[in-house]
Design an enzyme around this catalytic site. Structure first.
Site, mmCIF file in Angstrom:
data_model
loop_
_atom_site.group_PDB
_atom_site.id
_atom_site.type_symbol
_atom_site.label_atom_id
_atom_site.label_comp_id
_atom_site.label_asym_id
_atom_site.label_seq_id
_atom_site.Cartn_x
_atom_site.Cartn_y
_atom_site.Cartn_z
ATOM 1 N N VAL A 54 49.642 48.965 24.789
ATOM 2 C CA VAL A 54 50.127 49.613 23.556
ATOM 3 C C VAL A 54 51.197 50.652 23.900
ATOM 4 O O VAL A 54 52.270 50.687 23.280
ATOM 5 C CB VAL A 54 48.961 50.276 22.774
ATOM 6 C CG1 VAL A 54 49.509 51.062 21.587
ATOM 7 C CG2 VAL A 54 47.951 49.228 22.313
ATOM 8 N N ARG A 101 42.034 41.556 24.468
ATOM 9 C CA ARG A 101 41.502 42.828 24.933
ATOM 10 C C ARG A 101 40.782 43.501 23.765
ATOM 11 O O ARG A 101 40.912 43.098 22.620
ATOM 12 C CB ARG A 101 42.629 43.758 25.428
ATOM 13 C CG ARG A 101 43.417 43.210 26.628
ATOM 14 C CD ARG A 101 42.581 43.184 27.894
ATOM 15 N NE ARG A 101 43.309 42.667 29.037
ATOM 16 C CZ ARG A 101 43.314 41.397 29.441
ATOM 17 N NH1 ARG A 101 42.625 40.480 28.771
ATOM 18 N NH2 ARG A 101 43.976 41.024 30.506
ATOM 19 N N TYR A 156 39.617 49.145 42.216
ATOM 20 C CA TYR A 156 39.378 50.085 41.110
ATOM 21 C C TYR A 156 38.021 49.790 40.456
ATOM 22 O O TYR A 156 37.225 50.694 40.220
ATOM 23 C CB TYR A 156 40.522 49.973 40.093
ATOM 24 C CG TYR A 156 40.308 50.770 38.826
ATOM 25 C CD1 TYR A 156 40.366 52.162 38.820
ATOM 26 C CD2 TYR A 156 40.056 50.128 37.603
ATOM 27 C CE1 TYR A 156 40.180 52.885 37.639
ATOM 28 C CE2 TYR A 156 39.877 50.842 36.430
ATOM 29 C CZ TYR A 156 39.939 52.220 36.451
ATOM 30 O OH TYR A 156 39.748 52.937 35.287
ATOM 31 N N ILE A 192 39.951 67.134 43.061
ATOM 32 C CA ILE A 192 38.508 66.853 43.072
ATOM 33 C C ILE A 192 38.022 66.506 44.479
ATOM 34 O O ILE A 192 36.817 66.421 44.706
ATOM 35 C CB ILE A 192 38.113 65.741 42.072
ATOM 36 C CG1 ILE A 192 38.939 64.466 42.305
ATOM 37 C CG2 ILE A 192 38.235 66.227 40.646
ATOM 38 C CD1 ILE A 192 38.426 63.245 41.565
HETATM 39 N N1 LIG Z 1 42.994 55.120 29.400
HETATM 40 C C1 LIG Z 1 42.207 54.055 29.452
HETATM 41 O O1 LIG Z 1 42.453 53.041 28.762
HETATM 42 C C2 LIG Z 1 40.977 54.050 30.328
HETATM 43 C C3 LIG Z 1 40.148 52.912 30.329
HETATM 44 C C4 LIG Z 1 39.021 52.898 31.140
HETATM 45 C C5 LIG Z 1 38.693 54.015 31.903
HETATM 46 N N2 LIG Z 1 39.531 55.112 31.898
HETATM 47 C C6 LIG Z 1 39.161 56.249 32.745
HETATM 48 O O2 LIG Z 1 39.229 57.446 31.976
HETATM 49 C C7 LIG Z 1 39.628 58.532 32.824
HETATM 50 C C8 LIG Z 1 40.802 59.266 32.206
HETATM 51 O O3 LIG Z 1 41.870 58.347 32.013
HETATM 52 P P1 LIG Z 1 43.269 58.764 31.382
HETATM 53 O O4 LIG Z 1 43.770 57.550 30.669
HETATM 54 O O5 LIG Z 1 43.165 60.055 30.672
HETATM 55 O O6 LIG Z 1 44.123 58.916 32.713
HETATM 56 P P2 LIG Z 1 45.299 59.946 33.056
HETATM 57 O O7 LIG Z 1 45.938 59.443 34.291
HETATM 58 O O8 LIG Z 1 46.131 60.216 31.857
HETATM 59 O O9 LIG Z 1 44.488 61.288 33.400
HETATM 60 C C9 LIG Z 1 43.843 61.494 34.621
HETATM 61 C C10 LIG Z 1 44.086 62.932 35.050
HETATM 62 O O10 LIG Z 1 43.417 63.148 36.295
HETATM 63 C C11 LIG Z 1 44.265 63.885 37.150
HETATM 64 N N3 LIG Z 1 43.887 63.539 38.527
HETATM 65 C C12 LIG Z 1 44.047 62.347 39.149
HETATM 66 N N4 LIG Z 1 43.569 62.413 40.412
HETATM 67 C C13 LIG Z 1 43.084 63.665 40.582
HETATM 68 C C14 LIG Z 1 42.458 64.345 41.660
HETATM 69 N N5 LIG Z 1 42.262 63.727 42.835
HETATM 70 N N6 LIG Z 1 42.079 65.632 41.488
HETATM 71 C C15 LIG Z 1 42.296 66.263 40.306
HETATM 72 N N7 LIG Z 1 42.892 65.668 39.249
HETATM 73 C C16 LIG Z 1 43.279 64.383 39.383
HETATM 74 C C17 LIG Z 1 45.687 63.459 36.786
HETATM 75 O O11 LIG Z 1 46.668 64.425 37.132
HETATM 76 C C18 LIG Z 1 45.567 63.263 35.260
HETATM 77 O O12 LIG Z 1 45.904 64.452 34.566
HETATM 78 C C19 LIG Z 1 39.908 57.935 34.193
HETATM 79 O O13 LIG Z 1 38.768 58.126 34.988
HETATM 80 C C20 LIG Z 1 40.122 56.456 33.905
HETATM 81 O O14 LIG Z 1 39.801 55.656 35.022
HETATM 82 C C21 LIG Z 1 40.647 55.154 31.129
#
Ligand SMILES: NC(=O)c1ccc[n+]([C@@H]2O[C@H](COP(=O)([O-])OP(=O)(O)OC[C@H]3O[C@@H](n4cnc5c(N)ncnc54)[C@H](O)[C@@H]3O)[C@@H](O)[C@H]2O)c1
Length: 331
Positions: A202, A225, A160, A74
């Site tokens: 979890v 949480r 973050y 990205i």
């Molecule tokens: N899982 C949670 O509990 C949670 C809670 C709050 C917010 N979020 C947000 O939700 C979103 C998705 O989270 P997730 O749990 O699926 O995370 P994840 O790490 O499983 O998925 C993120 C994906 O983004 C890709 N990625 C990372 N940096 C990148 C870059 N620079 N360019 C292209 N691809 C890139 C990774 O390879 C991965 O496949 C994130 O923005 C995270 O901050 C998640």
């Protein structure tokens, strides 16, 4: 609809894509740099066509033609613009997701989450998408007294949280400054199938139980949480992509239920036992410095404006999660 999903190979992305594939009639393109997610994880939810980043064509109306995967970053603004061409909706999930990681390296966190989000917004504006959905988190609010909600002043306690707050800010700016229909969703603690690579509590508990290691409670285990099951979260993203009249808005996406980590362990252990994972021990470890004591969210706005509220209770969500971990192929 035609969807571009950044970070679509990760936990939430693959789960969203599984739901869209089940609906049918969607053309789906993913851009992911595969640092965390994998093409194999994406292949687990549908047939994958890897596209050559150099010869990208606009996203066409496919309908069950499989998921297009563009392996790229990205931070490559030009690639994102080409990848977004033809999209109706851009769901921006790609991010540097770790709080600790952001404390260790604030600059990398900023690049991925601030510059990366700005690139995604610019691509969405160029493609004239109908909706841009941004994955934010509770982290912008820092240690605010729960229940947290959309009207509280943000006071992040980690880079973050600051970078997600910047993303929310840019979403608002693009909605008001350029007429781009952005929606920012603050996810609480998401759990469920496809989370095996995650560091959340979890995922850690289930992994440890399956490895015959004790579940660790830091301090007295009384820290709380708001645990949301992935299917509920995906439904919120789906609605945020289409519900009219919410451009520029921000929503807490959570269950509104406060659960202590101790209660989580107490709920999980019998579920594991019923699934054949016996003798799971729970052990207390010293408290973690700086850990937030209480957190849960008020989701009234999501109920009123998105027509959404969480439906899957913790025990049911945990049962489905444990089943997935037990049934998934080894490796
Ligand atoms: N899982 C949670 O509990 C949670 C809670 C709050 C917010 N979020 C947000 O939700 C979103 C998705 O989270 P997730 O749990 O699926 O995370 P994840 O790490 O499983 O998925 C993120 C994906 O983004 C890709 N990625 C990372 N940096 C990148 C870059 N620079 N360019 C292209 N691809 C890139 C990774 O390879 C991965 O496949 C994130 O923005 C995270 O901050 C998640």
């Amino acid at each position: 609809m035609r969807w571009l999903i950044t970070g679509g190979c990760g936990f939430i992305g693959t789960s969203l894509i599984a739901a869209l594939e089940a609906e049918g009639n969607h053309a789906i393109r993913v851009i992911d740099n595969l640092t965390v997610g994998s093409a194999a994880a994406l292949a687990g939810v549908g047939s994958v066509h890897r596209l050559d980043a150099a010869t990208l064509r606009p996203l066409g109306r496919g309908g069950n033609a499989g998921v297009e995967l563009v392996v790229g970053d990205i931070l490559d603004a030009g690639l994102l613009i080409r990848a977004a061409a033809g999209a109706d909706v851009l769901v921006h999930l790609a991010a540097s997701t770790g709080v600790q990681q952001s404390l260790d390296d604030p600059m990398s966190d900023c690049r991925a989450n601030v510059e990366g989000t700005l690139n995604a917004l610019l691509a969405a504006r160029t493609a004239r998408v109908e909706r841009f959905v941004f994955a934010s988190s509770g982290a912008p609010l820092g240690a605010a007294d729960p229940p947290i909600h959309e009207r509280l002043a943000a006071r992040p306690m980690s880079p973050y949280g600051a970078s997600k707050l910047a993303g929310e800010g840019y979403c608002s700016a693009f909605a008001h400054g350029f007429g781009l229909a952005t929606v920012a969703l603050r996810f609480s603690n998401v759990y469920g199938p496809r989370s095996s690579h995650k560091g959340s509590v979890v995922a850690k508990f289930v992994r440890r139980a399956l490895a015959a290691e004790p579940l660790e409670l830091f301090g007295d285990g009384g820290q709380t949480r708001d645990f949301i099951y992935i299917d509920d979260l995906v439904r919120a993203i789906r609605l945020a992509a289409t519900v009219p009249g919410i451009a520029g808005e921000l929503f807490q996406i959570a269950t509104s239920r406060e659960t202590s980590v101790g209660e989580l362990a107490d709920t999980l252990v019998p579920i594991l036992r019923d699934a054949g994972v016996t003798n799971v021990a729970v052990r207390h470890a010293p408290p973690l410095a700086g850990e937030m004591r209480r957190n849960f969210a008020d989701t009234t706005k999501a109920r009123d404006r998105l027509g959404w509220s969480a439906e899957v209770g913790l025990a049911e969500g945990l049962r489905r999660t444990v089943r997935w971990y037990l049934d998934r192929p080894a490796g």
